[in-house]
Structures are given as C-alpha cells and as structure tokens.
Motif scaffolding. Structure first.
Motif, PDB file in Angstrom:
ATOM      1  N   SER A  81       0.813  -1.210   0.000  1.00 44.55           N
ATOM      2  CA  SER A  81       0.000   0.000   0.000  1.00 44.55           C
ATOM      3  C   SER A  81       0.844   1.255   0.000  1.00 44.55           C
ATOM      4  N   ALA A  82       2.100   1.142   0.404  1.00 43.01           N
ATOM      5  CA  ALA A  82       2.958   2.324   0.434  1.00 43.01           C
ATOM      6  C   ALA A  82       4.382   1.887   0.187  1.00 43.01           C
ATOM      7  N   PRO A  83       5.157   2.698  -0.525  1.00 44.61           N
ATOM      8  CA  PRO A  83       6.548   2.309  -0.780  1.00 44.61           C
ATOM      9  C   PRO A  83       7.349   2.297   0.505  1.00 44.61           C
ATOM     10  N   GLY A  84       8.357   1.454   0.558  1.00 48.25           N
ATOM     11  CA  GLY A  84       9.229   1.376   1.734  1.00 48.25           C
ATOM     12  C   GLY A  84      10.204   2.535   1.734  1.00 48.25           C
ATOM     13  N   PRO A  85      10.970   2.657   2.801  1.00 49.50           N
ATOM     14  CA  PRO A  85      11.956   3.745   2.890  1.00 49.50           C
ATOM     15  C   PRO A  85      13.016   3.605   1.825  1.00 49.50           C
ATOM     16  N   ALA A  86      13.438   4.752   1.299  1.00 46.36           N
ATOM     17  CA  ALA A  86      14.468   4.727   0.259  1.00 46.36           C
ATOM     18  C   ALA A  86      15.766   4.212   0.834  1.00 46.36           C
TER      19      ALA A  86
ATOM     20  N   ARG B  19      10.058  -8.463  -1.734  1.00 46.70           N
ATOM     21  CA  ARG B  19      10.234  -7.372  -0.767  1.00 46.70           C
ATOM     22  C   ARG B  19       9.662  -7.757   0.596  1.00 46.70           C
ATOM     23  N   THR B  20       8.525  -8.453   0.583  1.00 46.22           N
ATOM     24  CA  THR B  20       7.932  -8.912   1.842  1.00 46.22           C
ATOM     25  C   THR B  20       8.845  -9.906   2.546  1.00 46.22           C
ATOM     26  N   LEU B  21       9.435 -10.826   1.771  1.00 49.12           N
ATOM     27  CA  LEU B  21      10.370 -11.792   2.359  1.00 49.12           C
ATOM     28  C   LEU B  21      11.542 -11.075   3.026  1.00 49.12           C
ATOM     29  N   GLY B  22      12.106 -10.087   2.312  1.00 51.61           N
ATOM     30  CA  GLY B  22      13.235  -9.359   2.878  1.00 51.61           C
ATOM     31  C   GLY B  22      12.860  -8.659   4.171  1.00 51.61           C
ATOM     32  N   ALA B  23      11.711  -8.036   4.195  1.00 51.31           N
ATOM     33  CA  ALA B  23      11.273  -7.346   5.407  1.00 51.31           C
ATOM     34  C   ALA B  23      10.975  -8.336   6.530  1.00 51.31           C
ATOM     35  N   TYR B  24      10.386  -9.483   6.182  1.00 49.27           N
ATOM     36  CA  TYR B  24      10.037 -10.506   7.180  1.00 49.27           C
ATOM     37  C   TYR B  24      11.286 -10.997   7.914  1.00 49.27           C
ATOM     38  N   PHE B  25      12.337 -11.297   7.163  1.00 46.76           N
ATOM     39  CA  PHE B  25      13.575 -11.759   7.800  1.00 46.76           C
ATOM     40  C   PHE B  25      14.250 -10.615   8.556  1.00 46.76           C
TER      41      PHE B  25
ATOM     42  N   ALA C 173       3.987  -9.122  12.817  1.00 46.58           N
ATOM     43  CA  ALA C 173       3.529  -7.833  13.338  1.00 46.58           C
ATOM     44  C   ALA C 173       4.520  -6.725  13.018  1.00 46.58           C
ATOM     45  N   ARG C 174       5.804  -6.983  13.213  1.00 43.19           N
ATOM     46  CA  ARG C 174       6.812  -5.968  12.893  1.00 43.19           C
ATOM     47  C   ARG C 174       6.935  -5.780  11.386  1.00 43.19           C
ATOM     48  N   THR C 175       6.716  -6.872  10.634  1.00 45.12           N
ATOM     49  CA  THR C 175       6.816  -6.777   9.180  1.00 45.12           C
ATOM     50  C   THR C 175       5.750  -5.855   8.610  1.00 45.12           C
ATOM     51  N   LYS C 176       4.531  -5.950   9.147  1.00 45.71           N
ATOM     52  CA  LYS C 176       3.458  -5.089   8.605  1.00 45.71           C
ATOM     53  C   LYS C 176       3.752  -3.620   8.887  1.00 45.71           C
ATOM     54  N   ASP C 177       4.427  -3.331  10.042  1.00 42.94           N
ATOM     55  CA  ASP C 177       4.811  -1.945  10.316  1.00 42.94           C
ATOM     56  C   ASP C 177       5.893  -1.487   9.345  1.00 42.94           C
ATOM     57  N   GLU C 178       6.830  -2.384   9.058  1.00 43.99           N
ATOM     58  CA  GLU C 178       7.918  -2.033   8.139  1.00 43.99           C
ATOM     59  C   GLU C 178       7.382  -1.753   6.741  1.00 43.99           C
TER      60      GLU C 178
ATOM     61  N   LEU D 259      20.387 -15.602   2.218  1.00 41.26           N
ATOM     62  CA  LEU D 259      21.579 -15.350   1.410  1.00 41.26           C
ATOM     63  C   LEU D 259      21.187 -15.032  -0.030  1.00 41.26           C
ATOM     64  N   ALA D 260      20.233 -15.783  -0.578  1.00 43.90           N
ATOM     65  CA  ALA D 260      19.793 -15.515  -1.946  1.00 43.90           C
ATOM     66  C   ALA D 260      19.160 -14.129  -2.054  1.00 43.90           C
ATOM     67  N   LEU D 261      18.381 -13.731  -1.048  1.00 44.71           N
ATOM     68  CA  LEU D 261      17.797 -12.389  -1.060  1.00 44.71           C
ATOM     69  C   LEU D 261      18.873 -11.316  -1.075  1.00 44.71           C
ATOM     70  N   ARG D 262      19.905 -11.519  -0.227  1.00 38.80           N
ATOM     71  CA  ARG D 262      20.970 -10.519  -0.168  1.00 38.80           C
ATOM     72  C   ARG D 262      21.703 -10.437  -1.520  1.00 38.80           C
ATOM     73  N   LEU D 263      21.992 -11.606  -2.119  1.00 39.92           N
ATOM     74  CA  LEU D 263      22.669 -11.611  -3.421  1.00 39.92           C
ATOM     75  C   LEU D 263      21.785 -10.984  -4.495  1.00 39.92           C
TER      76      LEU D 263
END
Length: 657
Positions: free
Chosen positions: A8-13, A588-594, A601-606, A640-644
C-alpha cells in the motif's frame, strides 16, 4: 483463498552509501571489544540526546541491529567450537578403549558432562527378547531404575528405540506423546527424574540402543544440546561396535585355538587334508582354472561341486560362511565363501551332500581358498590394463602441458574419447585413510586395491579412466551433453558401495567440455570434486554422491565457477517469477520478514500494510517455496539468496545510471 495484494505504500528509500561508515563505526568497536548487548544501545541514545537527524538515527538503528546479529552469530560459533572440541576429545577417549564395559561407562560419563545433567544412562536393544534394557547409569541412586526393561514403543526410551529419532520432554509425567506404563513410571519416579532427553545409538540404519541425559527438575533442552548429544551418540555407537568386534575377534581366536588343539590330536586328519591341498596346488601349477578345481573337489568328495558368482549363491548361507570363515550347510547342500580379504568373489557349492565330516568340510574350504587365489591372479592380469588407464589419468591431472595429440592417441588405445564432455569424480570408502597435508596418504593396502579395482572396472565399462589418488579413487567418465554430474555421482556411489559392501562417498565436478584440449581443466575439476566429497563427509552424508549444485549456497564455495545467478534462481526463482507475472511484492515482503526477526507484526509496520496482507503473502510464499522454507537451513539459504539478489539489483541500477 485471498489474493496477494501489492504494497500500500513504498518502503523507505535505501540509505546513501556515505551514511554507512559513520553509523557502523561505533558498533564495530563494540564488536571488537566483545561488549555486552546492552552497550549497543548507547550510540543510539547519545545521538538521540544530541538531537541527531531522523536519517542519522535510522542509520544507527540499522547498524545496531546488524551488529547485534553479528554478535549473536559470533557467540553461536564460539559455542559450537567448544562443543566440537568436546566431541573430538570424546572420540579420542573412546578410540583408546577396548573393553565393552569400559566403553559404555565412558560414554555415559561423558554424556552427563557434556550436557551438565544430574543423571545419564544408556539402554541397549535385546533382539532376542524384542525389547531394550538398562545397561549403564551414571548419577543414578535407584536400584529399581537401574534394572528397568522397556518394550519397543513404551516410555520415552522405547519410543526412541522404535522410531530411531531423538525425543525430549521437559516434564516426563505430564508428557502424553509416549506410552506410560506402571513399571517404567515407578522406576522414573524412584529416581526422581523430570526432564529427559533420549537419542538413538545408530549403527548403519539400525538402532542398537538409546543414550539419555536427565535432570530431577524441569529443564528445557535446546536444539543445540539435542544435536550435541546425538553427535556424541554417533561416536558412541562406533565405539560400541568396535568393542563388540574386538570381543568377537577374541572369541574367534579362542575357537581357532580350540580347533588347532583338535587338529593336533588328530594327526591322521591333518595328513589327509594336506594331501588334498597338495593335489589342488599341483592342479593350479599345471595351469588349471576355477572349473578344474571344482571338478577335482567333486571327485574327492564324490559329489557335484559348482562355482557360483556372489549374486547367484544362496545369500544367507554365503553371508554365514563369509562371517565365520567355514563352509556352512544350506539344506542338502554345503556353501563355502570364496573371498579375498573382506571381498566376496563367489562361492563353491557342494550339492546333494547333507552329511559332511570335518575332513571333507575342510577340503571344501581349502578348495575355496585355492579358487580365490586363481581369481585374484586373473584379476591381476586385468589390473595391468587398468593401470594403463590410471597412468593416462595421472598425466591429465599432473602434467597440464602434455601434447593433446599424444593424449588423444593414448586414450584411443583404451577406448576413451577425450574430446567429448566428461565429469571428474572423487571417491573414497567410508573410513578410508586420507592424505596428511602435502604428504602421501596413509594407505590401507587392501582397501585401496579394492577401491581401485572396482573403480577401474566401472571406468572401463563406461570408456573412461580411473586412478588411485589421495587415499581414494578419481574417475574421468564421459558425460552426455544433457547429463547431470550430481546424478552420475549418486549412481557411482551406489555402484561402488554395492561392489565393495561398504559405503563409498563420491563428489562430482562441473562438466569438463574436452579434457584433451584443456588438460589443466581436469586438475581443477578434480579439486572441485574433492571439495564436494569432503563436504558430504563433513555434513554426515558419507556413502552418498553429490555435485556442487546439491549443496545450496555451500555450492558457491565448493564450485570453481561461482554460479551466483544460478543459486539465486534455484532458491528464489519461483517467487521472483510470480512477482513479475502478478506485479506483487513477495520478494520485498520476504526481505522485510527476515529483517524483522520473522515477526509478522513488525513486518506489517515495516511495509505499512495490514497484518493480514503479510499473512496472505507469506502463505503464497509457502506455496511457491514449499512448507519447509522457514526451517533454519532453508531460511539461511533464502536470506543469502535475497541478499545476493539485492546486491545484483543494486549493481544493475548503478550500471544503468
């Protein structure tokens, strides 16, 4: 099922690269000095008190979280190193013991010490009674507890013995996962035990007993402690098996001494057996073969004698004959194993002779021994041809400047085509000796010959090459254009294991397009194959076959070619493709979740979305990646795959700009 919803909204730059160094500097100092966890809050508090900008505070918070994660990982590594040191010390201590009772006492004492429990004990399976019984205890005070017997599936220990899986309970009497009985509960109550951890003692694929650690109070056994006791149990099972084998060897020696005494008392029997042996020896010296030996024994014993291959001989009788070294009765027949060292070459079968006196039995056994010598002589001739193949492979591995034309000519003489794609395989028998640094291997001559013979035979049937190297064997086999090195490694491991009757671990390289054109590539491929083989052993997968692609992110370290894109695609391709087709933001959700500690709960805030949206996206991820994607091993690979993937995307953006 609800559909995935775009964010619903872009994440922080992303923060500018210039922000990282100032934010991370104070935490690097804390990491270097081993500061306590609460110290990591101070740089943030000081900055906030000094009126730092929001961007600066956010950068400090990110740096703090990263530093704390690194600190936790360092602490975990130090703990694992301490546990491994204790396991190595345990293995060293157990290796020096020979008496079974001493081995069992040492196992239980060390288990109690490793986990710091009040009581440790060990039960062994009784195949005859079909149950398991208490064998050794340490810290126990109850006589009733020390004499317990458990039927398979009864109590925590019976369940471990039946399922071959570890079980742990924080409170024994309140745990309904296993079957309680009055006898077992009375013994446990007498001992006062509350928290119990049991792990199986595995030998091969079978359970020989259960090792326990227990406390007289409620206690939570962490997964690391369960793994530590399981590793100790693995060493213990090998030590128990070794002690049993030594006891059996002593028993066999005693039986041999008794047999020798009988022979001395029956000189006429010895004389007759010697005459038969001389006749067989003369037959061999005249150039006779295996069938000639069978015919001669048939004449002496007045029966029908036939040599059979291992797969055609009666399996149970052949195993018994191989185990005790004597001819054994099989119905109306007699079977004598033809063996060389630990390898079974076949059997001599005497048919229609249910009654056989000891002298005639010994005659059949001598004939089996002579037959084994003839087969070994025939094998030696074949090994001369195999040695030619080994020398060619040695040259490919050691002399990269060889003339490709000469290599092709030598390969053609043994039926190999070095212009076709090949795969290099590194094989080693389980427990076989390895090289000490740059020095030569510590060879076990019998094992090396057996492995070399089996590998050479396999290579010859596939128009490849084989050689002995570094305490194991190396094979260079043709590979179809669409062939899979990992599949080839598993197949060769299975074939060699079947031929040698012991587990054989095989590592495979990436395909080598044309060995004759680039001999140096063969040496590089062999190094990669060895790394894969040693990785299998280190991961407790001895007896299997694998290539670098089978190890997930470890494959990036094992392979000579760092296929980062391939690893990312294998790990996250399904999710990335789904995002591309549907316009969703699962990656993007996976990255925020980890990044949020796997907290929805913290992921939805992020992400600034509803928690149900996070749940829906994670459910979709489970469908795409499989239900086990949050297990520790899979989660590590995915992070690791997300980071790469993020790094690759950042590099692409910078290039485009």
């Amino acid at each position: 099922m609800p559909h995935d919803q775009p964010a619903s909204a872009p994440g922080p730059a992303p923060a500018d690269a210039s922000d990282h160094d100032p934010a991370e500097a104070p935490f690097l100092g804390l990491l270097a000095t081993g500061a306590a966890a609460e110290e990591y809050e101070r740089p943030v508090l000081r900055a906030r008190a000094g009126g730092a900008a929001a961007a600066r505070l956010a950068a400090l918070e990110r740096a703090k979280l990263l530093a704390l994660r690194v600190r936790t990982e360092l602490e975990d590594r130090r703990r694992r190193e301490a546990e491994l040191s204790a396991l190595y010390a345990t293995a060293h201590d157990l290796a020096g013991l020979r008496d079974l009772d001493a081995v069992l006492r040492a196992i239980v004492r060390r288990a109690r010490s490793l986990l710091g429990t009040e009581v440790a004990y060990l039960t062994l399976n009784d195949p005859a009674a079909g149950d398991t019984y208490m064998r050794v205890t340490d810290g126990s005070v109850s006589a009733r507890f020390q004499q317990l017997r458990l039927a398979m599936g009864e109590g925590l220990g019976g369940l471990v013995a039946q399922t071959a899986r570890p079980y742990v309970t924080d409170s024994y009497f309140h745990d309904e996962r296993f079957r309680h009985t009055r006898t077992i509960d009375s013994g446990v109550r007498d001992e006062g035990l509350v928290a119990i951890l049991g792990v199986p003692l595995l030998l091969g694929s079978g359970v020989i007993g259960v090792l326990f650690a227990a406390d007289r109070r409620e206690r939570v056994f962490e997964p690391g402690q369960v793994a530590l006791l399981a590793a100790h149990a693995a060493h213990a099972a090998v030590a128990i098996d070794t002690a049993n084998l030594l006891a059996e060897t002593r028993k066999t020696l005693t039986e041999l001494e008794a047999a020798n005494e009988i022979i001395r008392d029956r000189s006429s029997v010895i004389e007759r057996a010697s005459d038969v042996h001389d006749r067989l020896t003369e037959l061999v010296l005249r150039g006779g073969g295996v069938q000639d030996v069978a015919d001669a024994v048939a004449e002496v014993l007045d029966g029908d004698v036939e040599f059979t291959e291992p797969g055609r001989a009666p399996a149970a009788a052949l195993d018994r004959s191989r185990a005790d070294g004597h001819a054994v009765r099989d119905g109306a027949d007699w079977v004598a194993a033809v063996r060389a060292g630990g390898e079974v070459l076949g059997a001599l079968v005497l048919r229609g002779h249910p009654a056989l006196d000891p002298v005639d039995q010994r005659t059949l056994e001598r004939a089996a021994m002579v037959t084994s010598l003839l087969l070994l002589a025939r094998r030696t001739a074949g090994e001369a041809e195999q040695r030619v193949r080994g020398e060619l492979l040695d040259d490919l591995l050691d002399a990269a400047a060889r003339d490709p034309r000469l290599l092709r000519e030598r390969a053609a003489r043994v039926g190999a085509d070095l212009d076709a794609p090949h795969v290099v395989l590194a094989a080693r028998m389980s427990g076989a000796p390895i090289s000490d640094g740059d020095g030569p291997p510590r060879p076990d001559g019998t094992d090396r010959r057996r492995l070399w013979s089996a590998a050479s035979h396999l290579a010859a049937t596939r128009h490849g090459l084989a050689a002995v190297r570094d305490g194991g064997a190396v094979l260079l086999l043709p590979l179809d254009p669409d062939g899979d090195p990992a599949h080839t490694a598993r197949e060769i491991a299975a074939r060699l294991g079947t031929a040698l009757h012991v587990p054989v671990t095989v590592g495979a390289s990436a395909p080598v397009p044309a060995p004759a054109a680039r001999p140096a590539a063969v040496a590089d491929a062999y190094a990669e194959a060895r790394r894969c083989r040693e990785a299998l052993c280190a991961l407790g997968r001895a007896g299997q076959g694998a290539a670098a692609a089978d190890f997930g992110f470890l494959g990036l370290l094992l392979a000579d070619t760092r296929d980062v894109d391939g690893f990312v695609h294998r790990t996250l391709g399904a999710v990335a493709d789904y995002d591309a087709r549907r316009g969703t933001e699962l990656l993007r959700t996976l990255g925020a979740y980890f990044a949020c500690g796997m907290s929805p709960a913290r992921t939805k805030d992020e992400l600034h979305v509803h928690v149900n949206t996070v749940a829906q996206r994670l459910e979709r991820v489970s469908r795409l990646l499989g239900p086990d994607w949050q297990t520790p091993a899979r989660a590590l690979e995915i992070q690791l795959a997300l980071r790469l993937h993020q790094l690759s995307a950042a590099v692409t953006r910078e290039t485009e700009e």
